[in-house]
Design an enzyme around this catalytic site. Structure first.
Site, PDB file in Angstrom:
ATOM      1  N   GLU A 134       4.833 -15.725   2.934  1.00 17.23           N
ATOM      2  CA  GLU A 134       6.062 -15.395   3.351  1.00 17.23           C
ATOM      3  C   GLU A 134       6.141 -14.050   3.902  1.00 17.23           C
ATOM      4  O   GLU A 134       5.799 -13.310   3.020  1.00 17.23           O
ATOM      5  CB  GLU A 134       7.071 -15.873   2.501  1.00 17.23           C
ATOM      6  CG  GLU A 134       7.152 -17.462   2.318  1.00 17.23           C
ATOM      7  CD  GLU A 134       7.749 -17.729   0.796  1.00 17.23           C
ATOM      8  OE1 GLU A 134       7.993 -16.878   0.278  1.00 17.23           O
ATOM      9  OE2 GLU A 134       7.754 -18.714   0.643  1.00 17.23           O
TER      10      GLU A 134
ATOM     11  N   TYR B  54      -1.560 -10.155   9.243  1.00 21.39           N
ATOM     12  CA  TYR B  54      -1.976 -11.383   8.907  1.00 21.39           C
ATOM     13  C   TYR B  54      -2.733 -12.300  10.084  1.00 21.39           C
ATOM     14  O   TYR B  54      -3.673 -13.041   9.870  1.00 21.39           O
ATOM     15  CB  TYR B  54      -1.027 -12.148   8.384  1.00 21.39           C
ATOM     16  CG  TYR B  54      -0.026 -11.669   7.273  1.00 21.39           C
ATOM     17  CD1 TYR B  54      -0.850 -10.937   6.186  1.00 21.39           C
ATOM     18  CD2 TYR B  54       1.262 -11.444   6.971  1.00 21.39           C
ATOM     19  CE1 TYR B  54      -0.404 -10.203   5.067  1.00 21.39           C
ATOM     20  CE2 TYR B  54       1.807 -10.708   5.867  1.00 21.39           C
ATOM     21  CZ  TYR B  54       1.029 -10.340   5.066  1.00 21.39           C
ATOM     22  OH  TYR B  54       1.560  -9.576   3.834  1.00 21.39           O
TER      23      TYR B  54
ATOM     24  N   VAL C 249       0.840  -1.256  -0.079  1.00 11.28           N
ATOM     25  CA  VAL C 249      -0.137  -0.049   0.118  1.00 11.28           C
ATOM     26  C   VAL C 249       0.966   1.226   0.061  1.00 11.28           C
ATOM     27  O   VAL C 249       1.879   1.379   0.976  1.00 11.28           O
ATOM     28  CB  VAL C 249      -1.037  -0.131   1.223  1.00 11.28           C
ATOM     29  CG1 VAL C 249      -1.809   1.098   1.383  1.00 11.28           C
ATOM     30  CG2 VAL C 249      -1.734  -1.187   1.194  1.00 11.28           C
TER      31      VAL C 249
ATOM     32  N   ASN D 191       9.138  -7.933   9.687  1.00 14.45           N
ATOM     33  CA  ASN D 191       7.959  -7.063   9.431  1.00 14.45           C
ATOM     34  C   ASN D 191       6.866  -7.288  10.368  1.00 14.45           C
ATOM     35  O   ASN D 191       5.765  -8.054   9.893  1.00 14.45           O
ATOM     36  CB  ASN D 191       7.548  -7.391   7.860  1.00 14.45           C
ATOM     37  CG  ASN D 191       6.515  -6.411   7.191  1.00 14.45           C
ATOM     38  OD1 ASN D 191       6.015  -5.716   8.002  1.00 14.45           O
ATOM     39  ND2 ASN D 191       6.517  -6.338   5.714  1.00 14.45           N
TER      40      ASN D 191
HETATM   41  C1  LIG Z   1       1.706  -4.335   5.225  1.00  9.45           C
HETATM   42  C2  LIG Z   1       0.966  -3.280   4.531  1.00  9.45           C
HETATM   43  C3  LIG Z   1       0.482  -3.969   3.465  1.00  9.45           C
HETATM   44  C4  LIG Z   1      -0.265  -2.963   5.409  1.00  9.45           C
HETATM   45  O1  LIG Z   1      -1.280  -2.218   4.534  1.00  9.45           O
HETATM   46  P1  LIG Z   1      -2.487  -1.366   5.265  1.00  9.45           P
HETATM   47  O2  LIG Z   1      -3.020  -1.048   4.413  1.00  9.45           O
HETATM   48  O3  LIG Z   1      -1.426  -0.043   5.912  1.00  9.45           O
HETATM   49  O4  LIG Z   1      -2.808  -1.992   6.283  1.00  9.45           O
HETATM   50  P2  LIG Z   1      -4.418  -1.921   7.268  1.00  9.45           P
HETATM   51  O5  LIG Z   1      -4.626  -0.465   7.397  1.00  9.45           O
HETATM   52  O6  LIG Z   1      -5.502  -2.690   6.538  1.00  9.45           O
HETATM   53  O7  LIG Z   1      -3.879  -2.670   8.714  1.00  9.45           O
HETATM   54  C5  LIG Z   1      -4.691  -3.466   8.940  1.00  9.45           C
HETATM   55  C6  LIG Z   1      -3.588  -4.008  10.412  1.00  9.45           C
HETATM   56  O8  LIG Z   1      -2.552  -4.157  10.039  1.00  9.45           O
HETATM   57  C7  LIG Z   1      -1.686  -3.866  11.259  1.00  9.45           C
HETATM   58  N1  LIG Z   1      -0.873  -2.871  10.974  1.00  9.45           N
HETATM   59  C8  LIG Z   1      -0.563  -2.190   9.617  1.00  9.45           C
HETATM   60  N2  LIG Z   1       0.237  -1.175   9.332  1.00  9.45           N
HETATM   61  C9  LIG Z   1       0.896  -1.271  10.881  1.00  9.45           C
HETATM   62  C10 LIG Z   1       1.999  -0.504  11.456  1.00  9.45           C
HETATM   63  N3  LIG Z   1       2.735   0.473  10.672  1.00  9.45           N
HETATM   64  N4  LIG Z   1       2.199  -0.694  12.541  1.00  9.45           N
HETATM   65  C11 LIG Z   1       1.656  -1.693  13.410  1.00  9.45           C
HETATM   66  N5  LIG Z   1       0.740  -2.486  12.794  1.00  9.45           N
HETATM   67  C12 LIG Z   1       0.395  -2.422  11.727  1.00  9.45           C
HETATM   68  C13 LIG Z   1      -2.593  -3.489  12.283  1.00  9.45           C
HETATM   69  O9  LIG Z   1      -3.065  -4.577  12.939  1.00  9.45           O
HETATM   70  C14 LIG Z   1      -3.928  -2.882  11.678  1.00  9.45           C
HETATM   71  O10 LIG Z   1      -4.834  -3.007  12.067  1.00  9.45           O
HETATM   72  P3  LIG Z   1      -5.226  -1.557  12.959  1.00  9.45           P
HETATM   73  O11 LIG Z   1      -5.035  -0.369  11.822  1.00  9.45           O
HETATM   74  O12 LIG Z   1      -6.709  -1.666  13.044  1.00  9.45           O
HETATM   75  O13 LIG Z   1      -4.305  -1.386  13.829  1.00  9.45           O
HETATM   76  C15 LIG Z   1       1.499  -1.890   4.466  1.00  9.45           C
HETATM   77  O14 LIG Z   1       1.976  -1.460   5.501  1.00  9.45           O
HETATM   78  C16 LIG Z   1       2.486  -2.127   3.222  1.00  9.45           C
HETATM   79  O15 LIG Z   1       2.244  -1.862   2.190  1.00  9.45           O
HETATM   80  N6  LIG Z   1       3.989  -2.535   3.810  1.00  9.45           N
HETATM   81  C17 LIG Z   1       4.823  -2.547   2.852  1.00  9.45           C
HETATM   82  C18 LIG Z   1       5.024  -3.533   2.184  1.00  9.45           C
HETATM   83  C19 LIG Z   1       4.899  -4.881   3.071  1.00  9.45           C
HETATM   84  O16 LIG Z   1       5.463  -5.199   4.023  1.00  9.45           O
HETATM   85  N7  LIG Z   1       4.034  -5.772   2.465  1.00  9.45           N
HETATM   86  C20 LIG Z   1       3.766  -7.177   3.139  1.00  9.45           C
HETATM   87  C21 LIG Z   1       5.126  -8.168   2.654  1.00  9.45           C
HETATM   88  S1  LIG Z   1       4.731  -9.863   3.333  1.00  9.45           S
END
Ligand SMILES: CC(C)(COP(=O)(O)OP(=O)(O)OC[C@H]1O[C@@H](n2cnc3c(N)ncnc32)[C@H](O)[C@@H]1OP(=O)(O)O)[C@@H](O)C(=O)NCCC(=O)NCCS
Length: 160
Positions: free
Chosen positions: A112, A124, A80, A117
């Site tokens: 994975e 997840y 995202v 992370n």
């Molecule tokens: C991981 C990622 C895809 C999450 O996307 P997102 O749209 O921000 O996630 P959401 O808003 O749906 O968050 C859902 C839950 O994830 C967790 N979460 C997401 N970002 C977080 C952060 N920075 N710190 C802690 N928890 C986090 C929380 O549990 C959150 O729930 P909450 O907001 O009710 O507390 C995003 O941070 C990203 O793009 N990261 C870089 C790429 C990556 O790591 N991809 C996964 C590779 S396996």
């Protein structure tokens, strides 16, 4: 409290070649070892892969790539845009993927994730994934490596 915009209706669609520039920008901004353009092109050309984007004004702000083989779904990539994180976009994408996998009688979703992370692992877990293994030194990290945590979501266990 302001309403969380999450994913607006109609904002999820299949990824197209024309999206690749924006998708690569998201990938580079969010991943330690980003996929290159050929990675994404290979996915787009594979009938067993599902490639989706979430858009705002038809500009991708997030993407999800899955492979579906027999009764297994594999989450291959999800990201995202930094400015759109923490709005429920990844959660909504994965919840839909879980619903679709169930509807198609799949039994498990695998993924994975880097051991470091923790935000992604937290997401997840909240969706019903559990740790099912570890791949030592699977990812590059600077001059070294880090482990991959393997997670599974069993679709027969009654989660979400
Ligand atoms: C991981 C990622 C895809 C999450 O996307 P997102 O749209 O921000 O996630 P959401 O808003 O749906 O968050 C859902 C839950 O994830 C967790 N979460 C997401 N970002 C977080 C952060 N920075 N710190 C802690 N928890 C986090 C929380 O549990 C959150 O729930 P909450 O907001 O009710 O507390 C995003 O941070 C990203 O793009 N990261 C870089 C790429 C990556 O790591 N991809 C996964 C590779 S396996």
């Amino acid at each position: 409290m302001a309403t969380d915009p999450g994913i607006l209706p109609g904002a999820v669609r299949d990824m197209e070649q024309e999206d690749l520039e924006a998708v690569l920008a998201i990938e580079k901004a969010t991943q330690l070892t980003p996929w290159s353009s050929p990675h994404f092109r290979d996915c787009l050309g594979n009938a067993n892969y599902l490639c989706q984007v979430v858009t705002e004004n038809d500009e991708p702000v997030a993407f999800l790539i899955l492979s579906r083989i027999l009764d297994e779904t594999h989450v291959l990539n999800i990201a995202v845009s930094p400015a759109r994180q923490r709005r429920g976009i990844a959660r909504a994408l994965l919840q839909q993927a879980i619903r679709d996998a169930r509807a198609d009688a799949m039994s498990v979703i695998y993924l994975e994730v880097r051991e470091s992370n923790l935000p992604a692992q937290s997401l997840y877990r909240s969706l019903g994934f559990e740790v099912c293994g570890l791949r030592k030194n699977y990812y590059r990290l600077g001059d070294g490596h880090e482990n991959a945590v393997l997670m599974q979501c069993l679709l027969t266990s009654g989660h979400k």
